[in-house]
Design an enzyme around this catalytic site. Structure first.
Site, mmCIF file in Angstrom:
data_model
loop_
_atom_site.group_PDB
_atom_site.id
_atom_site.type_symbol
_atom_site.label_atom_id
_atom_site.label_comp_id
_atom_site.label_asym_id
_atom_site.label_seq_id
_atom_site.Cartn_x
_atom_site.Cartn_y
_atom_site.Cartn_z
ATOM 1 N N ASP A 196 3.243 9.787 -0.317
ATOM 2 C CA ASP A 196 2.113 8.961 0.120
ATOM 3 C C ASP A 196 1.865 7.905 -0.951
ATOM 4 O O ASP A 196 1.860 8.227 -2.145
ATOM 5 C CB ASP A 196 0.856 9.850 0.274
ATOM 6 N N HIS B 165 0.821 -1.221 0.000
ATOM 7 C CA HIS B 165 0.000 0.000 0.000
ATOM 8 C C HIS B 165 0.849 1.264 0.000
ATOM 9 O O HIS B 165 0.352 2.341 -0.295
ATOM 10 C CB HIS B 165 -0.922 0.000 1.226
HETATM 11 P P1 ADP Z 1 -2.952 6.539 5.531
HETATM 12 O O1 ADP Z 1 -3.285 5.202 5.009
HETATM 13 O O2 ADP Z 1 -1.506 6.880 5.427
HETATM 14 O O3 ADP Z 1 -3.468 6.822 6.890
HETATM 15 P P2 ADP Z 1 -5.010 7.488 3.696
HETATM 16 O O4 ADP Z 1 -5.409 8.880 3.378
HETATM 17 O O5 ADP Z 1 -4.820 6.600 2.514
HETATM 18 O O6 ADP Z 1 -3.695 7.590 4.579
HETATM 19 O O7 ADP Z 1 -6.101 6.805 4.588
HETATM 20 C C1 ADP Z 1 -6.530 7.356 5.799
HETATM 21 C C2 ADP Z 1 -7.875 6.751 6.150
HETATM 22 O O8 ADP Z 1 -8.131 6.986 7.526
HETATM 23 C C3 ADP Z 1 -9.015 7.392 5.372
HETATM 24 O O9 ADP Z 1 -9.941 6.405 4.990
HETATM 25 C C4 ADP Z 1 -9.616 8.374 6.377
HETATM 26 O O10 ADP Z 1 -10.998 8.582 6.209
HETATM 27 C C5 ADP Z 1 -9.341 7.693 7.684
HETATM 28 N N1 ADP Z 1 -9.173 8.704 8.737
HETATM 29 C C6 ADP Z 1 -8.270 9.694 8.794
HETATM 30 N N2 ADP Z 1 -8.453 10.456 9.885
HETATM 31 C C7 ADP Z 1 -9.494 9.937 10.542
HETATM 32 C C8 ADP Z 1 -10.177 10.277 11.747
HETATM 33 N N3 ADP Z 1 -9.819 11.322 12.494
HETATM 34 N N4 ADP Z 1 -11.202 9.502 12.100
HETATM 35 C C9 ADP Z 1 -11.575 8.437 11.355
HETATM 36 N N5 ADP Z 1 -10.976 8.073 10.216
HETATM 37 C C10 ADP Z 1 -9.949 8.811 9.809
HETATM 38 C C1 G6P Z 2 -1.015 3.036 6.263
HETATM 39 C C2 G6P Z 2 -0.408 1.665 6.086
HETATM 40 C C3 G6P Z 2 -1.313 0.618 6.711
HETATM 41 C C4 G6P Z 2 -1.624 0.967 8.162
HETATM 42 C C5 G6P Z 2 -2.178 2.379 8.252
HETATM 43 C C6 G6P Z 2 -2.437 2.837 9.688
HETATM 44 O O1 G6P Z 2 -2.192 3.063 5.546
HETATM 45 O O2 G6P Z 2 -0.192 1.410 4.713
HETATM 46 O O3 G6P Z 2 -0.712 -0.659 6.649
HETATM 47 O O4 G6P Z 2 -2.522 0.045 8.719
HETATM 48 O O5 G6P Z 2 -1.286 3.286 7.642
HETATM 49 O O6 G6P Z 2 -1.297 2.679 10.467
HETATM 50 P P1 G6P Z 2 -1.247 1.708 11.728
HETATM 51 O O7 G6P Z 2 0.197 1.732 12.130
HETATM 52 O O8 G6P Z 2 -2.159 2.337 12.727
HETATM 53 O O9 G6P Z 2 -1.723 0.356 11.311
#
Ligand code: ADP
Ligand code: G6P
Length: 471
Positions: A370, A162
């Site tokens: 990202d 990912h």
């Molecule tokens: P990453 O995987 O690095 O966190 P992404 O933008 O691909 O970044 O995905 C983040 C996910 O987490 C999204 O689906 C978003 O809606 C969710 N998210 C981010 N902040 C919050 C929050 N405060 N509460 C609930 N969900 C959240």
């Molecule tokens: C990114 C990574 C995921 C991970 C997520 C949240 O999306 O690609 O593998 O699950 O961040 O991070 P965490 O450490 O809370 O699993």
């Protein structure tokens, strides 16, 4: 032990045992792209999800959730420290994100990484029916495909990363680079977010392992491993439906009222992570206020930054710095009842996120690097009204698809300020044309299309995809 014909293996389960002490589990999405992507996909499919529930000690017994079997993998305190916080999030995560923070190497972490990968491979082997498909996810589990193939050669194994896969110059730093590549090559299909990542992987397989490799195929022993780009997405229809719900529309209006009915609401939603460019964004915003380009009464910034990986030092330092900066900006430019930045660290449910998206004139998504960034896609999907503008970093995987966004290099402070002003001053017609094009892209390229294309490539026919995704 019941077995499944599809097993997904990811470090994180979509449930958190700490929020369900009485055993009454619900899908509670932990913030993060992997869970957001897989959750809508697996609902109501006969699958098992093998993963970690977030605690230490014995794995909690979890009930099936929405028809998906939850199979917890137990991690000890040392495993969490050395595998999750250590090798995964202090070595691989920074290295794979352009080394925007210094990757740290410790031999003890590598031992834990191997040990925990072995445990995940064994759990997956137990959960898989004969000739089942096992789909391994992300950088925490790069050794699992190889380990699993050794135990269960009958399985069809997929691996999907990912996060970005770095250029050879960076990957070559890794002390255990050959083992990591070989682990991934245990899969039949290795998927990445971007074609560039598949290219980097092929180059490394040739250079480090001396394997015959193209950007599509790598020969390993008597097998051919296919590689390719499969940009992950969201459940576009689900987010659109949520954003149209009457209560969500009312809530969005209420949010704007509570913010003092400003002309412009700028929104950012991130995990608190140094890859997300939060500090650069705050700096750009505060400079625009200082020079009078942005007036606090007319424009507000809502920054949602949910804490993440809180025991890792780099994340603790980032949080302190962000909170100090938010405090400084509000102290310097805010007034009573009129802060310049509304700063929120809570996890929100999906409907509150949808309301925030609908309330925002500009969504600022400016990571330094990202893999994809699903928040950007969620914002577009939520704008069923065709309004809103997306300010998007060129270094997010999503930029390759959402070309009509206001694209920006977040390292370039002046460029960031200009792009933000450009987005704030865009005409409604310009915004609508951009949003319509991006919405159309996401209507077709949603999470189901992603799964279909990956699973079709994995089994070489449409049979698997048809079993697990809606037509
Ligand atoms: P990453 O995987 O690095 O966190 P992404 O933008 O691909 O970044 O995905 C983040 C996910 O987490 C999204 O689906 C978003 O809606 C969710 N998210 C981010 N902040 C919050 C929050 N405060 N509460 C609930 N969900 C959240
Ligand atoms: C990114 C990574 C995921 C991970 C997520 C949240 O999306 O690609 O593998 O699950 O961040 O991070 P965490 O450490 O809370 O699993």
């Amino acid at each position: 032990m019941r077995q499944s014909s599809l097993v997904v293996v990811a470090n994180r389960l979509p449930v958190d045992d700490s929020v369900a002490p009485d055993g009454a589990c619900e899908w509670r999405r932990s913030p993060g792209g992997l869970v957001s992507a897989l959750h809508p996909l697996l609902q109501h499919t006969p699958a098992t999800w093998v993963g970690w529930a977030g605690g230490t000690g014995p794995a909690p017994a979890l009930p099936d959730i929405d028809g998906v079997r939850m199979r917890g993998v137990a991690l000890t305190r040392d495993d969490v420290r050395d595998h999750y916080e250590g090798f995964s999030n202090s070595t691989l995560w920074p290295l794979y994100h352009d080394a925007v923070e210094q990757p740290v190497y410790h031999r003890r972490w590598w031992e834990a990484y191997q040990r925990v990968n072995q445990r995940f491979a064994e759990a997956a082997a137990e959960a898989a029916e004969p000739e089942a498909v096992v789909w391994v996810q992300d950088y925490h589990l790069q050794l699992v495909p190889g380990l699993l193939r050794a135990i269960r050669p009958d399985l069809r194994i997929g691996f999907f990363l990912h996060v970005p896969f770095p250029p050879p110059e960076l990957f070559m730093q890794l002390p255990r680079r050959a083992e990591l590549l070989l682990g991934m090559l245990g899969a039949d299909l290795v998927g990445f977010q971007r074609a560039q990542a598949a290219h980097n992987f092929a180059q490394l397989a040739a250079r480090v392992l001396q394997l015959p490799a193209t950007d599509r195929r790598i020969a390993v022993d008597d097998r051919v491993v296919r590689i390719g780009a499969f940009p992950v997405s969201i459940d576009t229809a689900e987010m659109a439906a949520l954003a149209q719900r009457e209560d969500v529309v009312r809530r969005a209006a209420r949010i704007r009222t509570d913010l003092g009915d400003p002309q412009h609401v700028i929104l950012s939603v991130d995990r608190m992570d140094y890859t997300k460019g939060i500090e650069q964004r705050l700096k750009a915003y505060s400079e625009l206020i200082a020079t009078g380009h942005v007036k606090v009464r007319d424009t507000v910034l809502v920054q949602v930054a949910v804490p993440s990986r809180e025991r890792v030092e780099q994340y603790q330092i980032l949080r302190e710095r962000v909170e100090r900066e938010v405090g400084r900006i509000n102290g310097e430019f805010g007034r009573v009842g009129e802060p310049a930045i509304h700063y929120l660290t809570q996890p929100f449910d999906r409907s509150e996120l949808a309301a925030l998206y609908r309330a925002a004139d500009i969504m600022a998504v400016t990571p330094l690097r990202d893999g994809m960034n699903l928040v950007a896609k969620e914002y577009v999907a939520a704008r069923v009204d065709g309004g809103g503008g997306l300010l998007l970093s060129e270094f997010a995987g999503a930029a390759a698809e959402l070309e009509q966004a206001f694209l920006v290099n977040p390292h370039d402070l002046e460029g960031l300020k200009l792009a933000l002003m450009h987005a704030l001053q865009a005409t409604p017609a310009d915004l609508a044309a951009r949003m319509t094009a991006m919405r159309e892209h996401l209507r077709v390229h949603d999470i189901h299309a992603w799964a279909r294309s990956y699973l079709t490539a994995l089994d070489g026919s449409g049979r698997l995809a048809a079993r697990f995704t809606p037509a």
